[in-house]
Structures are given as structure tokens and as C-alpha cells.
Design a protein around this motif. Sequence first.
Motif, PDB file in Angstrom:
ATOM      1  N   ARG A  18      -4.845  -7.448   6.765  1.00 20.46           N
ATOM      2  CA  ARG A  18      -6.033  -7.418   5.905  1.00 20.46           C
ATOM      3  C   ARG A  18      -6.322  -6.019   5.411  1.00 20.46           C
ATOM      4  O   ARG A  18      -6.749  -5.836   4.280  1.00 20.46           O
ATOM      5  CB  ARG A  18      -7.244  -7.944   6.666  1.00 20.46           C
ATOM      6  CG  ARG A  18      -7.229  -9.416   6.845  1.00 20.46           C
ATOM      7  CD  ARG A  18      -8.515  -9.877   7.449  1.00 20.46           C
ATOM      8  NE  ARG A  18      -8.478 -11.309   7.653  1.00 20.46           N
ATOM      9  CZ  ARG A  18      -9.452 -12.008   8.165  1.00 20.46           C
ATOM     10  NH1 ARG A  18     -10.545 -11.399   8.561  1.00 20.46           N
ATOM     11  NH2 ARG A  18      -9.338 -13.297   8.314  1.00 20.46           N
ATOM     12  N   LEU A  19      -6.082  -5.029   6.270  1.00 26.14           N
ATOM     13  CA  LEU A  19      -6.343  -3.650   5.874  1.00 26.14           C
ATOM     14  C   LEU A  19      -5.467  -3.263   4.690  1.00 26.14           C
ATOM     15  O   LEU A  19      -5.942  -2.684   3.709  1.00 26.14           O
ATOM     16  CB  LEU A  19      -6.100  -2.703   7.056  1.00 26.14           C
ATOM     17  CG  LEU A  19      -6.355  -1.226   6.785  1.00 26.14           C
ATOM     18  CD1 LEU A  19      -7.830  -0.983   6.526  1.00 26.14           C
ATOM     19  CD2 LEU A  19      -5.882  -0.393   7.953  1.00 26.14           C
ATOM     20  N   ARG A  20      -4.179  -3.591   4.745  1.00 25.59           N
ATOM     21  CA  ARG A  20      -3.269  -3.253   3.643  1.00 25.59           C
ATOM     22  C   ARG A  20      -3.586  -4.054   2.396  1.00 25.59           C
ATOM     23  O   ARG A  20      -3.257  -3.641   1.284  1.00 25.59           O
ATOM     24  CB  ARG A  20      -1.825  -3.495   4.059  1.00 25.59           C
ATOM     25  CG  ARG A  20      -1.323  -2.444   5.017  1.00 25.59           C
ATOM     26  CD  ARG A  20       0.124  -2.582   5.315  1.00 25.59           C
ATOM     27  NE  ARG A  20       0.915  -2.491   4.083  1.00 25.59           N
ATOM     28  CZ  ARG A  20       2.146  -2.934   3.978  1.00 25.59           C
ATOM     29  NH1 ARG A  20       2.738  -3.479   5.004  1.00 25.59           N
ATOM     30  NH2 ARG A  20       2.800  -2.830   2.849  1.00 25.59           N
ATOM     31  N   THR A  21      -4.214  -5.195   2.535  1.00 23.40           N
ATOM     32  CA  THR A  21      -4.562  -6.008   1.385  1.00 23.40           C
ATOM     33  C   THR A  21      -5.816  -5.492   0.699  1.00 23.40           C
ATOM     34  O   THR A  21      -5.855  -5.361  -0.522  1.00 23.40           O
ATOM     35  CB  THR A  21      -4.777  -7.472   1.811  1.00 23.40           C
ATOM     36  OG1 THR A  21      -3.580  -7.935   2.436  1.00 23.40           O
ATOM     37  CG2 THR A  21      -5.116  -8.345   0.632  1.00 23.40           C
ATOM     38  N   PHE A  22      -6.849  -5.182   1.479  1.00 22.19           N
ATOM     39  CA  PHE A  22      -8.144  -4.873   0.892  1.00 22.19           C
ATOM     40  C   PHE A  22      -8.435  -3.377   0.755  1.00 22.19           C
ATOM     41  O   PHE A  22      -9.377  -3.019   0.059  1.00 22.19           O
ATOM     42  CB  PHE A  22      -9.260  -5.539   1.708  1.00 22.19           C
ATOM     43  CG  PHE A  22      -9.228  -7.033   1.603  1.00 22.19           C
ATOM     44  CD1 PHE A  22      -9.430  -7.662   0.388  1.00 22.19           C
ATOM     45  CD2 PHE A  22      -8.971  -7.810   2.709  1.00 22.19           C
ATOM     46  CE1 PHE A  22      -9.388  -9.039   0.285  1.00 22.19           C
ATOM     47  CE2 PHE A  22      -8.938  -9.186   2.622  1.00 22.19           C
ATOM     48  CZ  PHE A  22      -9.140  -9.804   1.394  1.00 22.19           C
ATOM     49  N   LEU A  23      -7.669  -2.513   1.396  1.00 19.11           N
ATOM     50  CA  LEU A  23      -7.940  -1.076   1.296  1.00 19.11           C
ATOM     51  C   LEU A  23      -7.788  -0.550  -0.131  1.00 19.11           C
ATOM     52  O   LEU A  23      -8.679   0.150  -0.622  1.00 19.11           O
ATOM     53  CB  LEU A  23      -7.063  -0.293   2.271  1.00 19.11           C
ATOM     54  CG  LEU A  23      -7.348   1.203   2.345  1.00 19.11           C
ATOM     55  CD1 LEU A  23      -8.745   1.454   2.896  1.00 19.11           C
ATOM     56  CD2 LEU A  23      -6.316   1.896   3.207  1.00 19.11           C
ATOM     57  N   LEU A  25      -8.144  -2.144  -2.922  1.00 18.01           N
ATOM     58  CA  LEU A  25      -9.250  -2.710  -3.688  1.00 18.01           C
ATOM     59  C   LEU A  25     -10.560  -1.997  -3.352  1.00 18.01           C
ATOM     60  O   LEU A  25     -11.365  -1.702  -4.233  1.00 18.01           O
ATOM     61  CB  LEU A  25      -9.367  -4.207  -3.397  1.00 18.01           C
ATOM     62  CG  LEU A  25     -10.458  -4.955  -4.148  1.00 18.01           C
ATOM     63  CD1 LEU A  25     -10.198  -4.898  -5.645  1.00 18.01           C
ATOM     64  CD2 LEU A  25     -10.521  -6.391  -3.671  1.00 18.01           C
ATOM     65  N   GLY A  26     -10.783  -1.702  -2.076  1.00 18.01           N
ATOM     66  CA  GLY A  26     -11.991  -0.993  -1.666  1.00 18.01           C
ATOM     67  C   GLY A  26     -12.045   0.420  -2.225  1.00 18.01           C
ATOM     68  O   GLY A  26     -13.105   0.884  -2.661  1.00 18.01           O
TER      69      GLY A  26
END
Length: 188
Positions: A18-23, A25-26
Amino acid sequence: MTTGAPTPTYPARPRRSRLRTFLPLGIAAWLVLEIWLLTVVAGAASGFTVFLVLLAGFLLGSVVIKRAGRRAFQNLNEALQRGGAPSRSNGGGNGLTMLGGLLLMIPGLISDAVGLLLLIPPVQKGLSNYAERTVERKLREAAPGTLGDAFQQARMHRPDGKVVPGEVVRDEPEPGDMPQDPRPPLTR
């Protein structure tokens, strides 16, 4: 009916965290929000005011980082003189203070607010305690035992996730043995 070559079966790709997915974008959302907020402040006051706020944040951040670095070096020097480990005399240590100074130096009002928040001692202490508990819990969940056991477990895992237990045995020559050269000697 002709049959072609069999389709090779590849192992399933591991799920992306999840971190690699949403970082990314954040980070993009944070940058857009920072720019938007700077334009709002520039429209309400003036561009020169925004420039002064950014310059003040940069100067304050550099002073904070310099003081925290001096304090860290002084703590390390004292610890080396008495032969022990450096003490954590100020709540979260110098790392959170340096992070707060770095956030002050980054242009933007949100990063300045978070940087100033990290300079408050009760916030540093609470964040430091939370981080310490989280790291300890993750280490306990990862592999029961010592930290050395965790490193041993990490070394035994192959990239595909399969565990390969075993030892490496090397055939080393005895100290008196001369290694045999596979090439013939040079002759004239």
C-alpha cells in the motif's frame, strides 16, 4: 490439430504494498496543495509577503538544523569520553528536531506548520515513543527471538519467497598444501 509450445507458467507477482501504491499519489497531492495554498496567500496579501514567509522558514530551518547537529555532536563527544552510549536527554532526540528544521526549509506553508509542530517537545516525545513501540512490535511480529535471528531469517529467504535452509561448506586447502596450477609450466 497442431499444438504449439506449452505456455510457461510464471509464479504470481507479489502484491504491491500500500505504501508503494499511495505514496506517489500522496506526494503529488501534497505538492498541489502547497502550491494552491501559496497562491491563495499571495492573492490575499502579496507575492512579496509569500517570499518573506518562505525566506523566514528557510532561515529558521537552517538555524534549527545547525543547533540540533551541534547538540548531537556534543552528546556523541560526551558519550565517547565517558565510554557509554549517547543519551536521549531531549524527548525525541535530535533526529526529530532535524526533521522539523528540514520541513521548515522546504518551501510551503503546510511543511512549515508540520516542521514547527515537530519542534514542540511534548510532540517530539510522543512521536518518539510511538515510533519506538511500533518498531518493537514489528520486530516481534517478524521473527520471534533476537535481532540477530531476524537478520538470519532475512538471509535465508530467496527473492521468490521460498526459504532455503542450509549451510555453505567451502573446501579450503590446508595451510601446508600448495594449490595445483592447472596450466603447464612455461618452457624455453
